[in-house]
Design an enzyme around this catalytic site. Structure first.
Site, PDB file in Angstrom:
ATOM      1  N   LYS A 242       0.862  -1.181   0.000  1.00  0.00           N
ATOM      2  CA  LYS A 242       0.000   0.000   0.000  1.00  0.00           C
ATOM      3  C   LYS A 242       0.899   1.232   0.000  1.00  0.00           C
ATOM      4  O   LYS A 242       1.931   1.258   0.678  1.00  0.00           O
ATOM      5  CB  LYS A 242      -0.880  -0.034   1.252  1.00  0.00           C
ATOM      6  CG  LYS A 242      -1.902   1.087   1.347  1.00  0.00           C
ATOM      7  CD  LYS A 242      -2.802   0.896   2.572  1.00  0.00           C
ATOM      8  CE  LYS A 242      -3.882   1.964   2.659  1.00  0.00           C
ATOM      9  NZ  LYS A 242      -4.782   1.768   3.809  1.00  0.00           N
TER      10      LYS A 242
ATOM     11  N   SER B 112      -9.758   1.848   2.866  1.00  0.00           N
ATOM     12  CA  SER B 112      -8.875   2.599   2.014  1.00  0.00           C
ATOM     13  C   SER B 112      -7.834   1.768   1.271  1.00  0.00           C
ATOM     14  O   SER B 112      -7.210   2.272   0.337  1.00  0.00           O
ATOM     15  CB  SER B 112      -8.156   3.657   2.855  1.00  0.00           C
ATOM     16  OG  SER B 112      -7.280   3.024   3.780  1.00  0.00           O
TER      17      SER B 112
ATOM     18  N   SER C 119     -10.041  -0.539   7.035  1.00  0.00           N
ATOM     19  CA  SER C 119      -9.457  -0.395   5.701  1.00  0.00           C
ATOM     20  C   SER C 119      -8.751  -1.625   5.145  1.00  0.00           C
ATOM     21  O   SER C 119      -8.355  -1.616   3.979  1.00  0.00           O
ATOM     22  CB  SER C 119      -8.477   0.764   5.678  1.00  0.00           C
ATOM     23  OG  SER C 119      -9.187   1.960   5.497  1.00  0.00           O
TER      24      SER C 119
HETATM   25  N1  GLN Z   1     -13.230   4.094   6.180  1.00  0.00           N
HETATM   26  C1  GLN Z   1     -12.696   4.543   7.426  1.00  0.00           C
HETATM   27  C2  GLN Z   1     -12.319   6.004   7.322  1.00  0.00           C
HETATM   28  O1  GLN Z   1     -12.605   6.569   6.332  1.00  0.00           O
HETATM   29  C3  GLN Z   1     -11.526   3.706   7.819  1.00  0.00           C
HETATM   30  C4  GLN Z   1     -10.296   4.038   7.082  1.00  0.00           C
HETATM   31  C5  GLN Z   1      -9.135   3.206   7.488  1.00  0.00           C
HETATM   32  O2  GLN Z   1      -9.287   2.163   8.125  1.00  0.00           O
HETATM   33  N2  GLN Z   1      -7.949   3.691   7.150  1.00  0.00           N
HETATM   34  O3  GLN Z   1     -11.755   6.579   8.186  1.00  0.00           O
END
Ligand code: GLN
Length: 487
Positions: free
Chosen positions: A79, A154, A178
């Site tokens: 990532k 994400s 995410s």
């Molecule tokens: N979707 C969640 C957010 O927008 C989690 C994101 C994540 O786990 N990095 O914060």
């Protein structure tokens, strides 16, 4: 003959050791698949083809000399939140669109030392804020199961790359779901370890008390292999925990008879789509056939996890992202009139709308007049949620429920409605707030779209979680399905 991309990471590792193919052949094969499919999927921001081939040559030498552990020569994607020495590291943001990291994150360094070859850097929501990979400065990622759908976020680029067989595994990070949510939406096994199990050094910070690195793979066995190499104390991260790293692979085959599974009452709420609920219930029935007992468990504070998270995470991000000021590194606006103009325009132009929304919310909840009402209150509720889990794990070994309320949704469907987007993580955020490890494994399809089963364990119970996931994967083949067009 099966093709190289039809194999799990464990099978590829074994094939390399048996010299059935070389690391250079393997890497060349995946680079060709990336070249063919990435223009459509947008899963990678950077492909490090030359570096990968050089690393593969070095791995082949180690293999020929019989050196190294089980991962020598296998390729993966990282990532783009992990700093990679000499390679562009963008975090999905215009703010870091010119940032070449001068060092490796601990995760990257440990995997490289284990002989893992990096194919490239995967697309992601900007600064890991999002659930659909649509907030990336580099554009949305498509779900290989249906190009009109999001891959989740994400870690959406990591998930799409692995699901489309452009890489046999990838790293991800999880602050509020995410890793688990994109794993569910693309039919993969996603592992988020216990907070502190894997070093955060060199992992660009979003919400430091929640962020944790993990993996997106086909199987629990593959996750066990990677976690074994990634996990462990790191003196450069004071929140990494100094406790021994068990042999995760050795625990995979333990029988599941007698396992006590807590079925999370609050997760089967009206937000859960009926077709997904049916598949999750069928997976639970499969566990009963394997000898497990199901016990209904209620975590009364859990419905407060989304509002709690959306106070705590923005608060921490508003502080973490203050370092991006146009001065020290990253994006700087053109021709600033004066110092203030440089700060405001660099940040105004460098960050996207969702990141700005979080910084503003975070600054607000930390401000003198509102700290007690919001931030302090959220911290207290966070403790209540964590206590609910502690009580539950006194009665059961693991908790199960759906990973996500729906399968993958349409690109564009939720971008203009942040609250609806936030509710996507309603089932995953609890584990982050409590610092618990969790996995998502594929448990069926609604039409052509995969659905995930979530398994949450007590702190440092990764070996148990992977054992429980592996037991299911020995009996089912959902994790072996390949999206049409990527066979
Ligand atoms: N979707 C969640 C957010 O927008 C989690 C994101 C994540 O786990 N990095 O914060």
């Amino acid at each position: 003959m099966t093709e190289l991309h039809h194999h799990t990471l464990a099978e590829l590792a074994a094939g390399l050791r048996a010299r059935r193919f070389s690391s250079v052949e393997l890497v060349t094969h995946f680079l060709a698949r990336i070249e063919r499919s990435n223009p459509e999927l947008n899963a990678f921001i950077t492909v490090t083809a030359e570096e990968a081939l050089r690393a593969a040559e070095a791995a082949d030498k180690r293999l020929a000399a019989g050196e190294g552990g089980p991962l020598v020569g296998v390729p993966i994607a990282h990532k783009d939140i992990f700093c990679t020495d000499g390679v562009l590291t963008t975090c999905g943001s215009r703010m870091l669109s010119n940032f070449v990291s001068p060092y490796d994150a601990t995760v990257v360094e440990r995997l490289a030392r284990a002989g893992v070859v990096t194919l490239g850097k995967a697309n992601m929501d900007e600064f890991a804020m999002g659930s659909s990979n649509e907030t990336s400065w580099y554009g949305p990622v498509k779900n290989p199961w249906d190009p009109k759908k999001v891959p989740g976020g994400s870690s959406g680029g990591s998930a799409a790359a692995v699901a489309a067989r452009l890489a046999p595994a990838a790293t991800g990070t999880d602050t509020g779901g995410s890793i688990l949510q994109p794993a569910a939406l693309t039919g993969l096994t996603g592992l988020k370890p216990t907070y502190g199990r894997v070093s955060r050094y060199g992992m660009i910070a979003f919400a430091s008390s929640l962020d944790q690195a993990g993996t997106l793979t086909y199987t629990a066995e593959d996750a066990a292999l990677l976690l074994g190499a990634m996990a462990g104390f790191d003196e450069r991260d004071s929140t990494s925990v100094d406790t021994p790293v068990p042999d995760y692979a050795a625990a995979l085959d333990q029988p599941l008879a007698g396992l006590k599974i807590g079925v999370l009452k609050e997760f089967f709420d009206k937000g859960l789509e009926e077709s997904s609920a049916t598949l999750v219930r069928e997976a639970l029935a499969q566990y009963e056939r394997l000898g497990a007992t199901l016990i209904e468990v209620s975590l009364p504070s859990l419905p407060l996890s989304v509002p709690t998270y959306y106070v705590v995470a923005p608060a921490e991000c508003s502080s973490n992202l203050s370092r991006f000021d146009g001065v020290r590194f990253g994006y700087r606006c053109e021709n600033p009139a004066d110092l203030l103009d440089m700060y405001t325009r660099s940040r105004g132009e460098g960050f996207g709308a969702e990141v700005k929304r979080r910084i503003m919310t975070g600054t607000y909840v930390l401000s003198a007049g509102y700290y007690d009402a919001y931030y302090l209150k959220a911290q207290k509720v966070r403790r209540l949620i964590a206590d609910d889990f502690v009580r539950a794990f006194a009665r059961v070994d693991v908790l199960m429920g759906p990973t996500s309320p729906t399968p993958a949704f349409d690109i564009g469907a939720k971008v203009d409605d942040p609250i609806t987007m936030y509710l996507n993580d309603i089932y995953t955020i609890g584990a982050n707030l409590a610092g618990l490890p969790a996995v998502s494994i594929p448990c069926g399809f609604v039409g052509q779209l995969p659905v995930g089963l979530q398994i949450i364990g007590p702190h440092f119970a990764e070996a148990k979680l992977l054992n429980v996931a592996h037991g299911y994967q020995r009996e089912t083949d959902w994790h072996k399905r390949i999206p049409r067009g990527y066979e």
